[in-house]
Scaffold this motif. Structure first.
Motif, PDB file in Angstrom:
ATOM      1  N   SER A 136       0.842  -1.184   0.212  1.00 47.88           N
ATOM      2  CA  SER A 136       0.161   0.150  -0.068  1.00 47.88           C
ATOM      3  C   SER A 136       0.820   1.204   0.129  1.00 47.88           C
ATOM      4  O   SER A 136       2.013   1.198   0.315  1.00 47.88           O
ATOM      5  CB  SER A 136      -0.973   0.012   1.169  1.00 47.88           C
ATOM      6  OG  SER A 136      -0.260  -0.079   2.458  1.00 47.88           O
ATOM      7  N   CYS A 137       0.278   2.354  -0.158  1.00 53.61           N
ATOM      8  CA  CYS A 137       0.919   3.817  -0.208  1.00 53.61           C
ATOM      9  C   CYS A 137       0.076   4.658   0.646  1.00 53.61           C
ATOM     10  O   CYS A 137      -1.260   4.804   0.634  1.00 53.61           O
ATOM     11  CB  CYS A 137       1.076   4.242  -1.683  1.00 53.61           C
ATOM     12  SG  CYS A 137       1.573   5.891  -1.801  1.00 53.61           S
ATOM     13  N   ASN A 138       0.912   5.553   1.282  1.00 54.37           N
ATOM     14  CA  ASN A 138       0.031   6.685   2.101  1.00 54.37           C
ATOM     15  C   ASN A 138       0.812   7.988   1.665  1.00 54.37           C
ATOM     16  O   ASN A 138       1.778   8.128   2.377  1.00 54.37           O
ATOM     17  CB  ASN A 138      -0.071   6.430   3.606  1.00 54.37           C
ATOM     18  CG  ASN A 138      -0.759   7.206   4.483  1.00 54.37           C
ATOM     19  OD1 ASN A 138      -1.768   7.752   3.997  1.00 54.37           O
ATOM     20  ND2 ASN A 138      -0.523   7.327   5.590  1.00 54.37           N
ATOM     21  N   VAL A 139       0.272   9.072   1.241  1.00 58.36           N
ATOM     22  CA  VAL A 139       0.646  10.165   1.107  1.00 58.36           C
ATOM     23  C   VAL A 139       0.564  11.025   2.496  1.00 58.36           C
ATOM     24  O   VAL A 139      -0.464  11.110   2.838  1.00 58.36           O
ATOM     25  CB  VAL A 139       0.213  11.155  -0.012  1.00 58.36           C
ATOM     26  CG1 VAL A 139       0.637  12.316  -0.208  1.00 58.36           C
ATOM     27  CG2 VAL A 139       0.368  10.135  -1.370  1.00 58.36           C
ATOM     28  N   GLN A 140       1.743  11.646   2.814  1.00 59.56           N
ATOM     29  CA  GLN A 140       1.943  12.309   4.167  1.00 59.56           C
ATOM     30  C   GLN A 140       1.611  13.703   3.698  1.00 59.56           C
ATOM     31  O   GLN A 140       0.979  14.499   4.434  1.00 59.56           O
ATOM     32  CB  GLN A 140       3.021  12.016   5.056  1.00 59.56           C
ATOM     33  CG  GLN A 140       3.198  10.461   5.293  1.00 59.56           C
ATOM     34  CD  GLN A 140       2.142  10.234   6.266  1.00 59.56           C
ATOM     35  OE1 GLN A 140       1.563  10.660   7.065  1.00 59.56           O
ATOM     36  NE2 GLN A 140       1.999   8.853   6.292  1.00 59.56           N
ATOM     37  N   LYS A 141       2.142  14.295   2.773  1.00 62.28           N
ATOM     38  CA  LYS A 141       2.370  15.720   2.413  1.00 62.28           C
ATOM     39  C   LYS A 141       2.401  15.789   1.002  1.00 62.28           C
ATOM     40  O   LYS A 141       3.361  15.290   0.570  1.00 62.28           O
ATOM     41  CB  LYS A 141       3.238  16.465   3.199  1.00 62.28           C
ATOM     42  CG  LYS A 141       3.343  17.901   2.916  1.00 62.28           C
ATOM     43  CD  LYS A 141       4.302  18.580   3.680  1.00 62.28           C
ATOM     44  CE  LYS A 141       4.207  20.215   3.227  1.00 62.28           C
ATOM     45  NZ  LYS A 141       5.408  20.958   4.210  1.00 62.28           N
ATOM     46  N   PHE A 142       1.759  16.899   0.394  1.00 59.84           N
ATOM     47  CA  PHE A 142       1.649  16.833  -1.126  1.00 59.84           C
ATOM     48  C   PHE A 142       1.300  18.511  -1.306  1.00 59.84           C
ATOM     49  O   PHE A 142       0.411  18.984  -0.989  1.00 59.84           O
ATOM     50  CB  PHE A 142       0.688  16.007  -2.002  1.00 59.84           C
ATOM     51  CG  PHE A 142       0.955  16.505  -3.312  1.00 59.84           C
ATOM     52  CD1 PHE A 142       1.844  15.792  -4.279  1.00 59.84           C
ATOM     53  CD2 PHE A 142       0.043  17.570  -4.029  1.00 59.84           C
ATOM     54  CE1 PHE A 142       2.039  15.834  -5.502  1.00 59.84           C
ATOM     55  CE2 PHE A 142       0.392  17.395  -5.461  1.00 59.84           C
ATOM     56  CZ  PHE A 142       1.387  16.720  -6.194  1.00 59.84           C
ATOM     57  N   GLU A 143       2.229  19.226  -1.847  1.00 62.33           N
ATOM     58  CA  GLU A 143       2.082  20.636  -2.092  1.00 62.33           C
ATOM     59  C   GLU A 143       2.828  20.926  -3.433  1.00 62.33           C
ATOM     60  O   GLU A 143       3.744  20.442  -3.707  1.00 62.33           O
ATOM     61  CB  GLU A 143       2.873  21.288  -0.888  1.00 62.33           C
ATOM     62  CG  GLU A 143       2.767  22.863  -0.873  1.00 62.33           C
ATOM     63  CD  GLU A 143       3.556  23.696   0.132  1.00 62.33           C
ATOM     64  OE1 GLU A 143       3.428  24.898   0.083  1.00 62.33           O
ATOM     65  OE2 GLU A 143       4.426  23.176   0.881  1.00 62.33           O
ATOM     66  N   ILE A 144       2.077  21.844  -4.009  1.00 61.57           N
ATOM     67  CA  ILE A 144       2.456  22.431  -5.446  1.00 61.57           C
ATOM     68  C   ILE A 144       2.565  23.969  -4.908  1.00 61.57           C
ATOM     69  O   ILE A 144       1.585  24.504  -4.596  1.00 61.57           O
ATOM     70  CB  ILE A 144       1.601  22.163  -6.470  1.00 61.57           C
ATOM     71  CG1 ILE A 144       1.402  20.663  -6.787  1.00 61.57           C
ATOM     72  CG2 ILE A 144       2.127  23.020  -7.833  1.00 61.57           C
ATOM     73  CD1 ILE A 144       0.568  20.478  -7.873  1.00 61.57           C
ATOM     74  N   THR A 145       3.830  24.628  -4.944  1.00 65.05           N
ATOM     75  CA  THR A 145       4.064  26.147  -4.775  1.00 65.05           C
ATOM     76  C   THR A 145       3.555  26.926  -5.877  1.00 65.05           C
ATOM     77  O   THR A 145       3.442  26.397  -6.919  1.00 65.05           O
ATOM     78  CB  THR A 145       5.537  26.172  -4.399  1.00 65.05           C
ATOM     79  OG1 THR A 145       6.348  25.932  -5.484  1.00 65.05           O
ATOM     80  CG2 THR A 145       5.998  25.332  -3.293  1.00 65.05           C
ATOM     81  N   PRO A 146       3.303  28.410  -5.644  1.00 65.42           N
ATOM     82  CA  PRO A 146       3.045  28.995  -6.768  1.00 65.42           C
ATOM     83  C   PRO A 146       3.872  29.049  -7.900  1.00 65.42           C
ATOM     84  O   PRO A 146       3.548  29.409  -9.043  1.00 65.42           O
ATOM     85  CB  PRO A 146       2.972  30.510  -5.790  1.00 65.42           C
ATOM     86  CG  PRO A 146       2.740  29.954  -4.355  1.00 65.42           C
ATOM     87  CD  PRO A 146       3.382  28.769  -4.405  1.00 65.42           C
ATOM     88  N   SER A 147       5.288  28.724  -7.669  1.00 62.19           N
ATOM     89  CA  SER A 147       6.172  28.547  -8.588  1.00 62.19           C
ATOM     90  C   SER A 147       6.098  27.382  -9.324  1.00 62.19           C
ATOM     91  O   SER A 147       6.759  27.289 -10.396  1.00 62.19           O
ATOM     92  CB  SER A 147       7.532  29.000  -8.186  1.00 62.19           C
ATOM     93  OG  SER A 147       7.909  27.564  -7.288  1.00 62.19           O
ATOM     94  N   GLY A 148       5.174  26.389  -9.199  1.00 67.21           N
ATOM     95  CA  GLY A 148       5.086  25.159  -9.555  1.00 67.21           C
ATOM     96  C   GLY A 148       5.975  24.157  -9.090  1.00 67.21           C
ATOM     97  O   GLY A 148       5.738  22.700  -9.518  1.00 67.21           O
TER      98      GLY A 148
END
Length: 310
Positions: free
Chosen positions: A251-263
């Motif tokens: 299995s997989c578990n995403v803890q944090k995902f972020e796309i900044t304003p710069s991409g």
């Protein structure tokens, strides 16, 4: 927020005043787990035997937190999502399209016109990734040593995070042997001559992918899961013990995902591998002659053992 999310071709912000909350893409990008793998334990062996001839991915539950700029539009969004089973979601920031089915409505809160809403969907059509990893040394990741099927994790453009070593080194649980508990006697009778056998165990590999844009993220992320989801078992190499473990993706578990304003993209996630057999042990080196026989140092002593330390 215009142009960020489209539902069945309609701009969700313009039509319903909603957009995905910051860090709200975790459930969308999280990779699905395998459907139940058939396994069997043998009394005389450690671990388990798993049928990995043709594992298949399961449907994935996706919870998405939305922000609402006008709570009066919430009912319109519900009505649109309930008119049929499946709806096409296009997330512009992710450059991905998903066909999702709403399964439940979570929390809802409002303050004057503003509000928050959580909706849960089912992704019934998990794709099988086919991307290829980088050649060794080409990803820009300097961390080396952790290897899966002969491929260093740096070739997926990923960093191994703190907590992985402890998970790998943790010993598996012991499988109980035959025992009898009498109602009229204290304690129980245990098979004292039985050799302790160990169960299979789960290993959590903690990973970080950080890169310049979403296209690069998908190349790295997809190449990892293209390897993990192949038929049959994988071999994980752990450099600090110079040890290999036969395992398969669980299995997989995403803890944090972020796309900044710069991409730029930052994704921390855990990959759980099921280790089929991993009896704890210590590695020793022995002195041998050219013909392979042990060199005895004293007539009544065993061969010298050099314990391997790390």
């Amino acid at each position: 927020m215009v142009g960020k999310l489209f539902i069945d071709g309609v701009d969700a912000f313009s039509e319903y005043g909603v957009f995905v909350e910051q860090y709200g893409y975790k459930g969308v990008v999280q990779f699905p787990q395998f459907k139940t793998i058939e396994t069997i334990e043998w009394e005389e062996y450690d671990g388990e035997e798993a049928d990995l001839t043709s594992p298949v991915l399961d449907a994935k539950s996706v919870t998405i937190p939305f922000c609402i700029t006008n709570v009066r539009f919430a009912e319109d969004l519900f009505a649109a999502l309930c008119d049929k089973a499946y709806h096409t979601f296009v997330f512009s920031d992710l450059k991905r399209e998903y066909r999702l089915r709403m399964t439940s409505v979570g929390s809802f809160s409002s303050l004057l016109k503003l509000g928050k809403l959580q909706l849960t969907f089912s992704d019934d059509f998990p794709p099988t990734p086919i991307a290829q990893p980088y050649e060794l040394g080409q990803s820009g990741i300097k961390q080396l040593g952790y290897v899966i099927d002969g491929i260093d994790f740096s070739q997926f453009g990923s960093h191994i995070l703190k907590g992985t070593d402890e998970s790998i080194r943790k010993a598996p649980n012991i499988r109980p042997a035959l025992n009898i508990s009498h109602k009229t006697e204290a304690g129980l009778v245990y098979d004292e001559i039985a050799v302790p056998r160990f169960k299979a165990k789960d290993i959590t590999v903690k990973l970080l992918i950080r890169c310049s844009d979403i296209d690069e993220f998908w190349k790295r992320y997809d190449s990892l899961f293209a390897v993990l989801t192949k038929n049959e078992s994988r071999v994980l190499y752990f450099p600090k013990l110079d040890a290999e473990y036969e395992c398969y993706y669980k299995s997989c578990n995403v803890q944090k995902f972020e796309i900044t304003p710069s991409g730029r993209v930052w994704c921390e996630f855990d990959v759980v591998l099921r280790c089929i057999s991993s009896r704890p042990g210590t590695t020793y080196w022995v002195l041998i002659a050219e013909d392979g026989s042990l060199i005895i140092t004293e007539p009544e002593e065993a061969a010298i053992l050099f314990r391997k330390t790390f």
